[in-house]
Scaffold this motif. Structure first.
Motif, mmCIF file in Angstrom:
data_model
loop_
_atom_site.group_PDB
_atom_site.id
_atom_site.type_symbol
_atom_site.label_atom_id
_atom_site.label_comp_id
_atom_site.label_asym_id
_atom_site.label_seq_id
_atom_site.Cartn_x
_atom_site.Cartn_y
_atom_site.Cartn_z
ATOM 1 N N LEU A 146 -10.199 11.827 9.781
ATOM 2 C CA LEU A 146 -9.580 10.506 9.755
ATOM 3 C C LEU A 146 -8.540 10.474 8.634
ATOM 4 C CD1 LEU A 146 -11.187 7.057 10.067
ATOM 5 C CD2 LEU A 146 -9.824 7.529 8.060
ATOM 6 N N PHE A 147 -7.386 9.899 8.945
ATOM 7 C CA PHE A 147 -6.292 9.788 7.971
ATOM 8 C C PHE A 147 -5.824 8.347 7.907
ATOM 9 C CE2 PHE A 147 -6.284 13.943 9.874
ATOM 10 C CZ PHE A 147 -6.186 14.786 8.776
ATOM 11 N N VAL A 148 -5.718 7.801 6.696
ATOM 12 C CA VAL A 148 -5.058 6.515 6.505
ATOM 13 C C VAL A 148 -3.636 6.864 6.099
ATOM 14 C CG1 VAL A 148 -5.011 4.340 5.244
ATOM 15 C CG2 VAL A 148 -7.213 5.437 5.754
ATOM 16 N N VAL A 149 -2.657 6.346 6.851
ATOM 17 C CA VAL A 149 -1.261 6.756 6.649
ATOM 18 C C VAL A 149 -0.352 5.563 6.404
ATOM 19 C CG1 VAL A 149 -1.533 8.854 8.049
ATOM 20 C CG2 VAL A 149 -0.747 6.739 9.138
ATOM 21 N N ALA A 150 0.760 5.856 5.722
ATOM 22 C CA ALA A 150 1.841 4.888 5.537
ATOM 23 C C ALA A 150 2.957 5.267 6.498
ATOM 24 C CB ALA A 150 2.338 4.919 4.096
ATOM 25 N N LEU A 188 0.470 15.150 11.796
ATOM 26 C CA LEU A 188 0.548 13.717 12.094
ATOM 27 C C LEU A 188 1.979 13.299 12.426
ATOM 28 C CD1 LEU A 188 -1.856 12.581 9.276
ATOM 29 C CD2 LEU A 188 -2.269 12.233 11.716
ATOM 30 N N LYS A 189 2.958 13.848 11.699
ATOM 31 C CA LYS A 189 4.374 13.502 11.942
ATOM 32 C C LYS A 189 4.842 13.965 13.322
ATOM 33 C CE LYS A 189 6.650 12.886 7.601
ATOM 34 N NZ LYS A 189 7.825 13.233 6.848
ATOM 35 N N ARG A 190 4.270 15.058 13.830
ATOM 36 C CA ARG A 190 4.630 15.510 15.176
ATOM 37 C C ARG A 190 4.199 14.474 16.209
ATOM 38 N NH1 ARG A 190 3.303 20.845 13.503
ATOM 39 N NH2 ARG A 190 1.279 20.778 14.509
ATOM 40 N N ARG A 191 3.120 13.755 15.937
ATOM 41 C CA ARG A 191 2.628 12.727 16.858
ATOM 42 C C ARG A 191 3.305 11.381 16.626
ATOM 43 N NH1 ARG A 191 -1.072 16.509 16.375
ATOM 44 N NH2 ARG A 191 -2.607 16.871 17.996
ATOM 45 N N ASP A 192 3.752 11.130 15.368
ATOM 46 C CA ASP A 192 4.368 9.846 15.013
ATOM 47 C C ASP A 192 5.353 10.109 13.878
ATOM 48 O OD1 ASP A 192 5.059 7.336 14.080
ATOM 49 O OD2 ASP A 192 3.010 6.581 13.994
ATOM 50 N N ALA A 193 6.626 10.177 14.205
ATOM 51 C CA ALA A 193 7.666 10.524 13.225
ATOM 52 C C ALA A 193 7.819 9.477 12.131
ATOM 53 C CB ALA A 193 8.994 10.735 13.937
ATOM 54 N N ALA A 194 7.283 8.268 12.343
ATOM 55 C CA ALA A 194 7.406 7.203 11.336
ATOM 56 C C ALA A 194 6.422 7.377 10.174
ATOM 57 C CB ALA A 194 7.207 5.838 11.987
ATOM 58 N N ILE A 195 5.443 8.264 10.324
ATOM 59 C CA ILE A 195 4.468 8.483 9.248
ATOM 60 C C ILE A 195 5.158 9.187 8.086
ATOM 61 C CG2 ILE A 195 2.366 9.740 8.581
ATOM 62 C CD1 ILE A 195 1.341 9.248 11.447
ATOM 63 N N THR A 196 4.972 8.628 6.880
ATOM 64 C CA THR A 196 5.613 9.192 5.690
ATOM 65 C C THR A 196 4.626 9.791 4.703
ATOM 66 O OG1 THR A 196 5.535 7.038 4.604
ATOM 67 C CG2 THR A 196 7.577 7.620 5.766
ATOM 68 N N GLU A 197 3.368 9.343 4.754
ATOM 69 C CA GLU A 197 2.431 9.761 3.722
ATOM 70 C C GLU A 197 0.995 9.613 4.212
ATOM 71 O OE1 GLU A 197 1.430 8.480 -0.921
ATOM 72 O OE2 GLU A 197 2.800 7.268 0.272
ATOM 73 N N VAL A 198 0.141 10.547 3.783
ATOM 74 C CA VAL A 198 -1.308 10.410 3.979
ATOM 75 C C VAL A 198 -1.850 9.770 2.708
ATOM 76 C CG1 VAL A 198 -3.499 11.627 4.265
ATOM 77 C CG2 VAL A 198 -1.483 12.404 5.521
ATOM 78 N N LEU A 199 -2.399 8.564 2.834
ATOM 79 C CA LEU A 199 -2.915 7.842 1.666
ATOM 80 C C LEU A 199 -4.329 8.285 1.322
ATOM 81 C CD1 LEU A 199 -1.601 4.294 2.615
ATOM 82 C CD2 LEU A 199 -0.548 5.967 1.069
ATOM 83 N N LYS A 200 -5.151 8.500 2.330
ATOM 84 C CA LYS A 200 -6.528 8.982 2.156
ATOM 85 C C LYS A 200 -6.922 9.710 3.418
ATOM 86 C CE LYS A 200 -8.593 6.980 -1.559
ATOM 87 N NZ LYS A 200 -8.392 7.695 -2.765
ATOM 88 N N MET A 201 -7.886 10.616 3.261
ATOM 89 C CA MET A 201 -8.418 11.276 4.443
ATOM 90 C C MET A 201 -9.913 11.467 4.301
ATOM 91 S SD MET A 201 -7.643 15.376 4.470
ATOM 92 C CE MET A 201 -8.862 15.649 5.719
ATOM 93 N N ALA A 202 -10.578 11.574 5.442
ATOM 94 C CA ALA A 202 -11.996 11.903 5.501
ATOM 95 C C ALA A 202 -12.122 13.111 6.411
ATOM 96 C CB ALA A 202 -12.800 10.728 6.044
ATOM 97 N N GLY A 203 -12.854 14.098 5.953
ATOM 98 C CA GLY A 203 -12.946 15.367 6.675
ATOM 99 C C GLY A 203 -13.569 15.278 8.054
ATOM 100 N N HIS A 204 -14.620 14.438 8.204
ATOM 101 C CA HIS A 204 -15.270 14.361 9.512
ATOM 102 C C HIS A 204 -15.879 12.980 9.725
ATOM 103 C CE1 HIS A 204 -16.960 15.985 13.179
ATOM 104 N NE2 HIS A 204 -18.066 15.330 12.897
#
Length: 131
Positions: free
Chosen positions: A63-67, A25-41
């Protein structure tokens, strides 16, 4: 006997998976600091107001919810397995969503009604509670 709990292989694997996903995710958006939750599919659908039916969007994957360090401070990202076009949505004060038996529904910036189908209902409930 020791009361110190040892991490299980499953929790180590999950931590490694989260680290890996955060790096992707950071490779796509360097501002992402944390994965808060994820869903596999998840699979995304768009409500077609003309036909009053759901059309399959060409988006499915994890799916990833990120900070993030910059605005928007939170968003969710679907790493799309069907194409290089990932779905990225800002989660702001204006973000509106609804949870029903099948989908997490929301209206995006283009006023489209989007339904996210989760393979795992507990993941759907956890993500909805966070958003």
């Amino acid at each position: 006997a020791s009361n110190i709990s040892r991490p299980t292989m499953a929790s180590i694997d999950k931590d490694k998976q989260l680290e890996y996903n955060l790096a992707v995710l950071k490779r796509r958006d360097a501002a992402i600091t944390e994965v808060l939750k994820m869903a596999g599919h998840v699979v995304l659908y768009q409500f077609n107001e003309d036909s009053q039916s759901w059309d399959l969007k060409k988006v499915e994957g994890s799916l990833f919810v990120v900070a993030r360090t910059t605005a928007p401070r939170h968003m969710f990202v679907v790493l799309n397995r069907l194409s290089s076009q990932n779905l990225v949505e800002a989660v702001t004060a204006e973000f509106q969503m609804e949870l029903n038996d099948q989908f997490l529904l929301y209206r995006n910036d283009a006023s489209e009604i989007i339904g996210i189908w989760f393979y795992s209902p507990p993941e759907r409930a956890a993500i909805a509670a966070l958003l």
